[in-house]
Design an enzyme around this catalytic site. Structure first.
Site, PDB file in Angstrom:
ATOM      1  N   GLU A 174      -1.342  -4.363 -14.910  1.00  0.00           N
ATOM      2  CA  GLU A 174      -2.482  -4.607 -14.034  1.00  0.00           C
ATOM      3  C   GLU A 174      -3.574  -3.545 -14.185  1.00  0.00           C
ATOM      4  O   GLU A 174      -4.758  -3.871 -14.278  1.00  0.00           O
ATOM      5  CB  GLU A 174      -2.000  -4.718 -12.572  1.00  0.00           C
ATOM      6  N   ALA A 322       8.921  -6.279  -2.933  1.00  0.00           N
ATOM      7  CA  ALA A 322       8.697  -6.442  -1.496  1.00  0.00           C
ATOM      8  C   ALA A 322       9.578  -7.534  -0.861  1.00  0.00           C
ATOM      9  O   ALA A 322      10.129  -7.312   0.229  1.00  0.00           O
ATOM     10  CB  ALA A 322       7.218  -6.718  -1.230  1.00  0.00           C
TER      11      ALA A 322
END
Lengths: 427, 427
Positions: A174, A322
């Site tokens: 990213e 997460a």
């Protein structure tokens, strides 16, 4: 008084996992104290966007005290502090400000950077494991461009305009993609004295493919997308060290650069736990059973990235993402609220990574998405996961603006580091 | 080539004044270089809102390179750097990175804090003269509330919850009002362990009234509004020093406090100008003639807060406010673009200050506004003066949100000061 019969649960860390425990636990049974070294919940999946000037840090941060005003959190109090010691015999958690007795404690402090013992590496690379680190990375990248814009020394100029990202996981992919967009779309418009061809973005990965935790196809698609952004991807390359602006590799090659972004290793946040011989089993992670109880220490639980939980199909433990933290938190909160306990079972809802605008990869079971549809899915999931309507609105506006002009309004070298916090209770 | 016959104008500082010169000057005659120590234009009238968690710093900052892409700025280049020396004989401006020859130079660097020689004051108070200082002030205020929330030592707790603002000009009134709102509206909802009555906000001013540069009525209205917010205003009180957390005054009284916000003095940003004996005439301000030429130094101009220009009706010189800087800049740019010159004439469009929501004061000639209508006018003027649609939109959203929930989403102790910029070209 009823409150005096309540037991106290101390939650160490207010990330996805810690907040979820506070949310789901029965507050009529437990007096809940959430301890964090920051006064806000942060959103690690978007740290790279802060580092690349796509979002402001405040848009992906949310104050605990604001969140805890919500009705789900009635009975939870926030205590600011760094955990300095957990005493498993006296059953206390100590911060620089106070000593809290606990009946149960949940470790949910997440991970920090792992430099694998490479000497001084920490001092010379930039990292993305906290909001503050992401802001530093943004400021340093912008400082290099400003310096290069005025630099007439060829070799310094080349070093200033060479950006190396080490680690080909989601964060590495990213941030490399975001740097590629800077080179491809921004330089020409905003830095007339720099030829975009002078800027070099290199992504180095030790394995033979990118995004090792995702499908082969996602790895290949990410590689293609990065190449479209003119990022040089070097696979199967192991970094040795980074000394005097020279990054050297196991194969003997070197890259001269002023900027190394290190995304190649994480380790559980170190927590000094005393009164027991039990230690983390691997990379700072605590070995937990199916109920997220740390093996060998009564009333101590661990969830999320700092926990290592075996599960069917995951011989090395559940992934550090997460959804695992949030699902473990929910199960643990329920188990602590009832007489009966259920073992944790992970529901994998898929994984995703983004490389740049219109470029992302998504794996959901056997299904694979890429390109614009994956990118829109990525944005939707991340927008919805942010805390607070204001944040969602501001992030949405920034993304829409950014789509058309590459968020140039946020390329700010804001420098609060010129004024370190003076409080005597600093760490 | 035509460009070689162009003269070079160096503008020192990209605030309201510097940017306006770059905007209005004839770029076919001048090669314009804008030098600034930050890579962004900032908006000082709203620094106090950053300090009080009402706005994020990025919302009131705008990157020069983004702004300079606009068609009005074609022919202007941005050079990042701190001016270390201006040599009026060689006609050069030196920064840490380069030496620029100039044909004319405009000083537009504005002002910084003036501590009037009080020893060590700078080290112990918080200030609001830059974005970075405003962020520090926010972090320090939040740190004190967090610390107080856990503090059981009565005397420390009292000191932590006593906030003193020194200086009753617009900035002092505005930050005191914002702290008053924190006490009155926020503490109860977000800091259950602090009784709002424990928090004390004091505004100290040496003169016998607030807002000395505005009308008597505005001063009186501001005082009333502050009292409604439970701010203790102490007029005619001169500060002596601040040592070991004790703030002492000329009348012998003291206040014990951990937080002093200093808004009581400004001075022109020091610029080392060599090759001349001419020096600033008063508080770092350069004496300029009606054409904004610094008296006694050829080809050196000064505009805005760093200039001291006499004018009819202003025996002490024109006020240090944004409209003066922008109007001077426009006149100067035209004078430098034509054969004939016109002397500067100031058009006073009025002045305003805000105390809190629905509370502001506006003077336009003899007309005086207060309360909600003044507050709406204040918001409108400030929104329209911001650079960039994204910023205007985000500020507007924050203000609307803030109106209903006191912007609690921005009470973030973001700590990039944990990671000072490592670049060797740091100041």
């Amino acid at each position: 008084m009823k409150t005096q019969s309540k037991k106290r649960l101390v939650i160490v860390g207010g990330g996805f996992g810690g907040l979820s425990v506070a949310h789901y636990i029965d507050k009529s049974l437990w007096d809940v104290v959430l301890v964090d070294r920051n006064n806000y919940h942060s959103f690690p999946p978007l740290f790279y966007q802060v580092a690349s000037s796509g979002l402001e840090a405040s848009s992906i941060s949310f104050p605990f005290r604001r969140e805890l005003r919500g009705r789900h959190y009635k009975g939870v109090s926030f205590h600011f502090g760094d955990v300095k010691k957990i005493d498993t015999v006296k059953k206390t958690v100590e911060t620089q400000f106070e000593t809290l007795h606990y009946d149960a404690v949940v470790l949910a402090a997440g991970t920090t950077n792992n430099f694998f013992g490479i000497p001084d590496l920490e001092k010379h690379v930039f990292t993305l494991k906290s909001t503050a680190e992401a802001i530093r990375c943004r400021n340093e990248v912008l400082a290099r461009l400003e310096r290069a814009a005025l630099c007439r020394d060829d070799s310094l100029r080349r070093r200033l305009l060479t950006f190396v990202v080490v680690g080909g996981g989601p964060t590495g992919v990213e941030i490399a993609g975001a740097l590629g967009e800077l080179k491809r779309f921004v330089l020409k418009r905003e830095y007339p004295s720099i030829d975009p061809d002078e800027m070099r973005v290199v992504l180095v990965e030790g394995n033979s493919r990118l995004l090792g935790a995702m499908s082969e196809r996602s790895g290949a698609d990410a590689l293609k997308a990065l190449e479209q952004l003119m990022v040089e991807v070097q696979l199967g390359k192991t970094m040795k060290n980074y000394v005097d602006k020279v990054l050297s590799f196991a194969d003997g090659s070197i890259i001269e650069t002023e900027t190394v972004v290190w995304t190649a290793g994480i380790t559980g946040v170190p927590l000094p736990i005393e009164g027991t011989d039990v230690r983390p089993v691997h990379a700072g992670r605590w070995d937990v059973d199916a109920f997220n109880a740390v093996k060998g220490i009564p009333d101590l639980y661990a969830i999320g990235d700092i926990a290592l939980q075996q599960a069917e199909g995951y011989p090395k433990g559940l992934p550090q993402v997460a959804p695992v933290a949030m699902q473990q938190a929910k199960t643990l909160a329920r188990n602590l609220s009832k007489e009966t306990r259920e073992p944790f079972k992970y529901h994998d809802k898929g994984s995703m990574a983004t490389v740049g605008r219109n470029r992302a990869v998504v794996d959901i079971g056997k299904l694979h998405l890429n390109g614009r549809v994956a990118w829109l899915a990525w944005m939707g999931v991340h927008l919805m996961s942010l805390l607070g309507m204001r944040n969602r609105t501001v992030v949405f506006i920034n993304w829409v603006w950014g789509y058309f002009n590459f968020s140039s309004g946020l390329r700010l070298m804001l420098r609060p580091d010129r004024y370190p916090l003076r409080s005597y209770w600093n760490e």
